[in-house]
Motif scaffolding. Structure first.
Motif, PDB file in Angstrom:
ATOM      1  N   VAL A 128       0.793  -1.521   0.293  1.00  0.00           N
ATOM      2  CA  VAL A 128      -0.049   0.369   0.355  1.00  0.00           C
ATOM      3  C   VAL A 128       0.756   1.223  -0.311  1.00  0.00           C
ATOM      4  O   VAL A 128       0.655   2.221  -0.343  1.00  0.00           O
ATOM      5  CB  VAL A 128      -1.028   0.216   1.119  1.00  0.00           C
ATOM      6  N   ILE A 129       1.752   1.505   0.759  1.00  0.00           N
ATOM      7  CA  ILE A 129       2.704   2.416   0.654  1.00  0.00           C
ATOM      8  C   ILE A 129       3.325   2.153  -0.704  1.00  0.00           C
ATOM      9  O   ILE A 129       3.994   3.831  -1.017  1.00  0.00           O
ATOM     10  CB  ILE A 129       3.606   2.319   1.491  1.00  0.00           C
ATOM     11  N   GLU A 130       4.010   1.137  -0.960  1.00  0.00           N
ATOM     12  CA  GLU A 130       4.834   1.626  -2.449  1.00  0.00           C
ATOM     13  C   GLU A 130       3.894   2.345  -3.627  1.00  0.00           C
ATOM     14  O   GLU A 130       4.494   2.763  -4.417  1.00  0.00           O
ATOM     15  CB  GLU A 130       4.966  -0.123  -2.815  1.00  0.00           C
ATOM     16  N   TYR A 131       1.903   1.517  -3.184  1.00  0.00           N
ATOM     17  CA  TYR A 131       1.610   2.343  -4.177  1.00  0.00           C
ATOM     18  C   TYR A 131       1.294   3.845  -4.190  1.00  0.00           C
ATOM     19  O   TYR A 131       1.397   4.589  -5.368  1.00  0.00           O
ATOM     20  CB  TYR A 131       0.095   1.809  -4.186  1.00  0.00           C
ATOM     21  N   ILE A 184      10.365   2.148 -10.203  1.00  0.00           N
ATOM     22  CA  ILE A 184       9.858   0.900  -9.144  1.00  0.00           C
ATOM     23  C   ILE A 184       8.870   0.379  -9.068  1.00  0.00           C
ATOM     24  O   ILE A 184       8.725  -0.266  -7.890  1.00  0.00           O
ATOM     25  CB  ILE A 184       9.921   2.400  -8.239  1.00  0.00           C
ATOM     26  N   ASP A 185       7.664   0.957  -9.315  1.00  0.00           N
ATOM     27  CA  ASP A 185       6.342   0.192  -9.776  1.00  0.00           C
ATOM     28  C   ASP A 185       6.757  -1.375  -9.791  1.00  0.00           C
ATOM     29  O   ASP A 185       6.066  -2.394 -10.183  1.00  0.00           O
ATOM     30  CB  ASP A 185       5.578   1.151 -10.689  1.00  0.00           C
ATOM     31  N   PHE A 236      14.023   9.500  -8.813  1.00  0.00           N
ATOM     32  CA  PHE A 236      13.159   9.270  -7.915  1.00  0.00           C
ATOM     33  C   PHE A 236      11.602   9.419  -8.977  1.00  0.00           C
ATOM     34  O   PHE A 236      10.948   8.303  -9.581  1.00  0.00           O
ATOM     35  CB  PHE A 236      12.725   9.599  -6.790  1.00  0.00           C
ATOM     36  N   VAL A 237      11.001  10.096  -8.729  1.00  0.00           N
ATOM     37  CA  VAL A 237       9.242  10.714  -9.194  1.00  0.00           C
ATOM     38  C   VAL A 237       9.642  10.700 -11.094  1.00  0.00           C
ATOM     39  O   VAL A 237       8.546   9.873 -11.313  1.00  0.00           O
ATOM     40  CB  VAL A 237       9.394  12.575  -8.622  1.00  0.00           C
ATOM     41  N   ALA A 260       3.367   5.914  -2.839  1.00  0.00           N
ATOM     42  CA  ALA A 260       4.557   6.509  -3.178  1.00  0.00           C
ATOM     43  C   ALA A 260       4.108   7.030  -4.793  1.00  0.00           C
ATOM     44  O   ALA A 260       4.675   8.366  -5.281  1.00  0.00           O
ATOM     45  CB  ALA A 260       6.077   5.814  -3.031  1.00  0.00           C
ATOM     46  N   VAL A 261       4.312   5.327  -5.630  1.00  0.00           N
ATOM     47  CA  VAL A 261       4.192   6.289  -7.387  1.00  0.00           C
ATOM     48  C   VAL A 261       2.905   5.997  -7.722  1.00  0.00           C
ATOM     49  O   VAL A 261       2.867   7.384  -7.962  1.00  0.00           O
ATOM     50  CB  VAL A 261       3.977   3.928  -7.253  1.00  0.00           C
ATOM     51  N   ASN A 262       2.290   6.070  -6.650  1.00  0.00           N
ATOM     52  CA  ASN A 262       0.972   6.933  -7.706  1.00  0.00           C
ATOM     53  C   ASN A 262       1.321   9.276  -7.496  1.00  0.00           C
ATOM     54  O   ASN A 262       0.942   9.321  -7.851  1.00  0.00           O
ATOM     55  CB  ASN A 262      -0.780   6.381  -6.330  1.00  0.00           C
ATOM     56  N   TYR A 263       1.424   8.883  -6.153  1.00  0.00           N
ATOM     57  CA  TYR A 263       2.006  10.070  -5.786  1.00  0.00           C
ATOM     58  C   TYR A 263       3.336  11.181  -7.103  1.00  0.00           C
ATOM     59  O   TYR A 263       3.041  12.261  -7.245  1.00  0.00           O
ATOM     60  CB  TYR A 263       2.744  10.496  -4.407  1.00  0.00           C
ATOM     61  N   CYS A 264       4.252  10.480  -7.246  1.00  0.00           N
ATOM     62  CA  CYS A 264       5.437  10.823  -7.853  1.00  0.00           C
ATOM     63  C   CYS A 264       4.615  10.596  -9.606  1.00  0.00           C
ATOM     64  O   CYS A 264       4.962  11.246 -10.404  1.00  0.00           O
ATOM     65  CB  CYS A 264       6.350   9.267  -7.583  1.00  0.00           C
ATOM     66  N   THR A 265       4.090   9.471 -10.110  1.00  0.00           N
ATOM     67  CA  THR A 265       3.472   9.672 -10.938  1.00  0.00           C
ATOM     68  C   THR A 265       2.207  10.879 -10.929  1.00  0.00           C
ATOM     69  O   THR A 265       2.380  11.640 -12.327  1.00  0.00           O
ATOM     70  CB  THR A 265       2.456   8.802 -11.274  1.00  0.00           C
ATOM     71  N   THR A 266       1.193  11.461 -10.304  1.00  0.00           N
ATOM     72  CA  THR A 266       0.542  12.275 -10.241  1.00  0.00           C
ATOM     73  C   THR A 266       1.293  13.560  -9.971  1.00  0.00           C
ATOM     74  O   THR A 266       1.346  14.295 -10.701  1.00  0.00           O
ATOM     75  CB  THR A 266      -0.373  12.438  -9.397  1.00  0.00           C
TER      76      THR A 266
END
Length: 173
Positions: free
Chosen positions: A49-52, A149-150, A142-143, A54-60
């Motif tokens: 859930v944390i990985e999701y 990362i996903d 990273f962003v 983080a990836v969702n935040y970075c993608t956005t």
């Protein structure tokens, strides 16, 4: 509703299972094998859930940057951004293609053009051959590469959970 609220539901379900199992077992002063299994499983669910997130935040964040730079068409909207996630499936959403920006060349020397002696000059003693990235550049890298990362997580999480199960069941079977 997307595909990841199930992650939160799974975290809550795991909490309920851990509480139920702990209350139905006799109280002892040591850690039981079932506690190890349940808490490790809980950790895997929580980390996914944390990985999701983080990836969702970075993608956005990256999509917002592209919009500000004008690399995404003005017709791009939030429902289309949700479709990139792979969780939002609506036949009415039509994605407009946009040009992908190419990553900077790894072979070029970003500092070579700035040296007073020219790009072919040898570095003086005590100078570094490559400049280290700043914290800001590392965060931007990273962003902008959150999809990597996903992709790694899709392989790392199941394989590490399989490894845990193999070790656990070989010890406690």
């Amino acid at each position: 509703m997307g595909c990841r609220p199930a992650g939160i539901t799974t975290v809550l379900t795991m909490s309920t299972i851990i509480t139920g199992v702990s209350s139905s077992m006799p109280q002892v002063s040591y850690v039981k094998a079932v506690d190890i299994y349940l808490w490790t499983s809980f950790l895997f669910v929580f980390l996914s859930v944390i990985e999701y997130a983080a990836v969702n935040y970075c993608t956005t964040l990256e999509e917002m940057r592209k919009m500000k730079r004008g690399k995404i068409p003005s017709t791009f909207n939030a429902s289309q951004a949700m479709a990139f996630d792979g969780c939002f499936h609506d036949n009415d959403v039509e994605l407009t293609p946009f040009a992908r920006s190419s990553p900077p060349s790894l072979t070029s020397d970003p500092l070579g053009a700035r040296t007073p002696d020219g790009p072919d000059a040898r570095p003086r003693e005590g100078t570094r051959l490559r400049r280290q990235r700043s914290v800001r550049e590392n965060v931007d890298l990273f962003v902008s590469n959150s999809y990597v990362i996903d992709s790694y997580s899709r392989l790392a999480f199941p394989l590490s959970y399989l490894l845990f199960n193999t070790i656990y069941w070989s010890l406690y079977a």
